[in-house]
Design an enzyme around this catalytic site. Structure first.
Site, PDB file in Angstrom:
ATOM      1  N   PRO A   1      45.838  16.817 -29.526  1.00 47.99           N
ATOM      2  CA  PRO A   1      45.404  15.550 -28.602  1.00 47.99           C
ATOM      3  C   PRO A   1      46.501  15.459 -27.459  1.00 47.99           C
ATOM      4  O   PRO A   1      46.259  14.512 -26.438  1.00 47.99           O
ATOM      5  CB  PRO A   1      45.251  14.356 -29.547  1.00 47.99           C
ATOM      6  CG  PRO A   1      45.030  15.185 -30.962  1.00 47.99           C
ATOM      7  CD  PRO A   1      45.584  16.648 -30.822  1.00 47.99           C
TER       8      PRO A   1
ATOM      9  N   ARG B   1      31.602  32.240 -20.929  1.00 43.36           N
ATOM     10  CA  ARG B   1      30.223  32.169 -20.282  1.00 43.36           C
ATOM     11  C   ARG B   1      30.611  32.373 -18.452  1.00 43.36           C
ATOM     12  O   ARG B   1      29.715  32.782 -17.753  1.00 43.36           O
ATOM     13  CB  ARG B   1      29.350  30.907 -20.348  1.00 43.36           C
ATOM     14  CG  ARG B   1      29.842  29.693 -19.642  1.00 43.36           C
ATOM     15  CD  ARG B   1      29.339  28.388 -20.279  1.00 43.36           C
ATOM     16  NE  ARG B   1      27.985  28.593 -20.094  1.00 43.36           N
ATOM     17  CZ  ARG B   1      27.292  28.223 -19.049  1.00 43.36           C
ATOM     18  NH1 ARG B   1      28.099  28.049 -17.721  1.00 43.36           N
ATOM     19  NH2 ARG B   1      26.061  28.236 -18.635  1.00 43.36           N
TER      20      ARG B   1
ATOM     21  N   ASP C   1      26.315  25.323 -12.501  1.00 41.95           N
ATOM     22  CA  ASP C   1      26.445  24.286 -13.487  1.00 41.95           C
ATOM     23  C   ASP C   1      27.191  22.971 -12.787  1.00 41.95           C
ATOM     24  O   ASP C   1      28.020  23.257 -11.954  1.00 41.95           O
ATOM     25  CB  ASP C   1      27.427  24.931 -14.642  1.00 41.95           C
ATOM     26  CG  ASP C   1      26.490  25.918 -15.237  1.00 41.95           C
ATOM     27  OD1 ASP C   1      25.284  26.022 -15.370  1.00 41.95           O
ATOM     28  OD2 ASP C   1      27.255  26.819 -15.989  1.00 41.95           O
TER      29      ASP C   1
ATOM     30  N   GLU D   1      48.208  16.011 -40.546  1.00 39.06           N
ATOM     31  CA  GLU D   1      48.754  14.862 -39.626  1.00 39.06           C
ATOM     32  C   GLU D   1      49.215  15.475 -38.444  1.00 39.06           C
ATOM     33  O   GLU D   1      49.287  14.750 -37.412  1.00 39.06           O
ATOM     34  CB  GLU D   1      49.855  14.339 -40.277  1.00 39.06           C
ATOM     35  CG  GLU D   1      50.445  13.210 -39.632  1.00 39.06           C
ATOM     36  CD  GLU D   1      49.506  12.004 -39.434  1.00 39.06           C
ATOM     37  OE1 GLU D   1      49.890  11.062 -38.420  1.00 39.06           O
ATOM     38  OE2 GLU D   1      48.632  11.793 -40.048  1.00 39.06           O
TER      39      GLU D   1
END
Length: 226
Positions: free
Chosen positions: A87, A151, A166, A114
């Site tokens: 994160p 892709r 896209d 953690e």
């Protein structure tokens, strides 16, 4: 293109490799994905890969040695792009996917518990986050990266024109798409799409793409100055 994924839960990732587009890409030798359970590199009796944090605190922290040894067991690891999924990393987007597509070999390291021993960061080249939220591990981000990058590889998609149109490819959201029937519950396909005038259709699509982006993601308009 080759991905090596260091994970404690390879069974989470396997299903996306055994169906649809990724399966075909692997069968056609356009993509190689190796799942490596770094628990196998633990030198402890019970194969532990985590321990309590120094200084106290909740949860368990992944240890350096098993991940270090797992990375160094991979052939060509020194030339591969090594990515820590956390994160705290840079936010992943289509632009980053296009950058990663240029690499022949990527190692993805999935966290769990953690967090990581901070020293693991010295073994990697880049840190990536898939968004401002916390998951139980890095397996879902790894799957998202493999799918989105793969892709973009030439010949992975049957229709080579799909990826360039896209959402996010040109800094805008994709224009509205329609298919049969012409009318459903009173909702009709825009007549311009039936006109056969490809120049006008292209202009309509560009206008709708910008309109949708301005409505739903004005931040993209401001960010890309479009």
């Amino acid at each position: 293109m080759r991905f090596d994924v260091l994970t404690l839960f390879p069974e989470m990732i396997k299903p996306i490799l055994e169906d649809s587009i990724l399966k075909r890409a692997i069968e056609n030798n356009l993509l190689e994905v190796n799942l490596i359970n770094f628990r196998g590199f633990s030198k402890l009796k019970h194969k532990n890969v985590d321990d309590t944090p120094y200084g106290g605190g909740a949860g368990m922290v992944l240890m350096c040695e098993p991940i270090y040894d797992a990375i160094h067991s991979i052939e060509g690891y020194d030339k591969a792009l090594k990515i820590l999924l956390t994160p705290q990393g840079m936010t992943y987007n289509q632009g980053v996917a296009k950058e990663l597509k240029e690499y022949d070999h990527i190692i993805l390291i999935c966290g769990h518990y953690e967090g990581f021993d901070e020293r693991i960061r010295s073994f990697v080249d880049k840190e990536i986050s898939v968004g401002d939220f916390v998951l139980t591990g890095g397996e879902i981000p790894a799957m998202a990266i493999i799918d989105s990058v793969s892709r973009l590889i030439p010949s992975v998609l049957h229709n080579g024109e799909s990826a360039p149109t896209d959402s996010f490819e040109n800094g805008l959201l994709e224009y509205p798409q329609y298919t049969k029937p012409y009318e459903f519950m009173g909702l009709k396909i825009p007549d311009i799409l039936l006109s056969g005038d490809h120049k006008k259709i292209d202009e309509w699509r560009k206008a709708k793409s910008r309109e949708k982006t301005a409505e739903r993601r004005p931040d993209l308009i401001n960010k890309n100055k479009i």
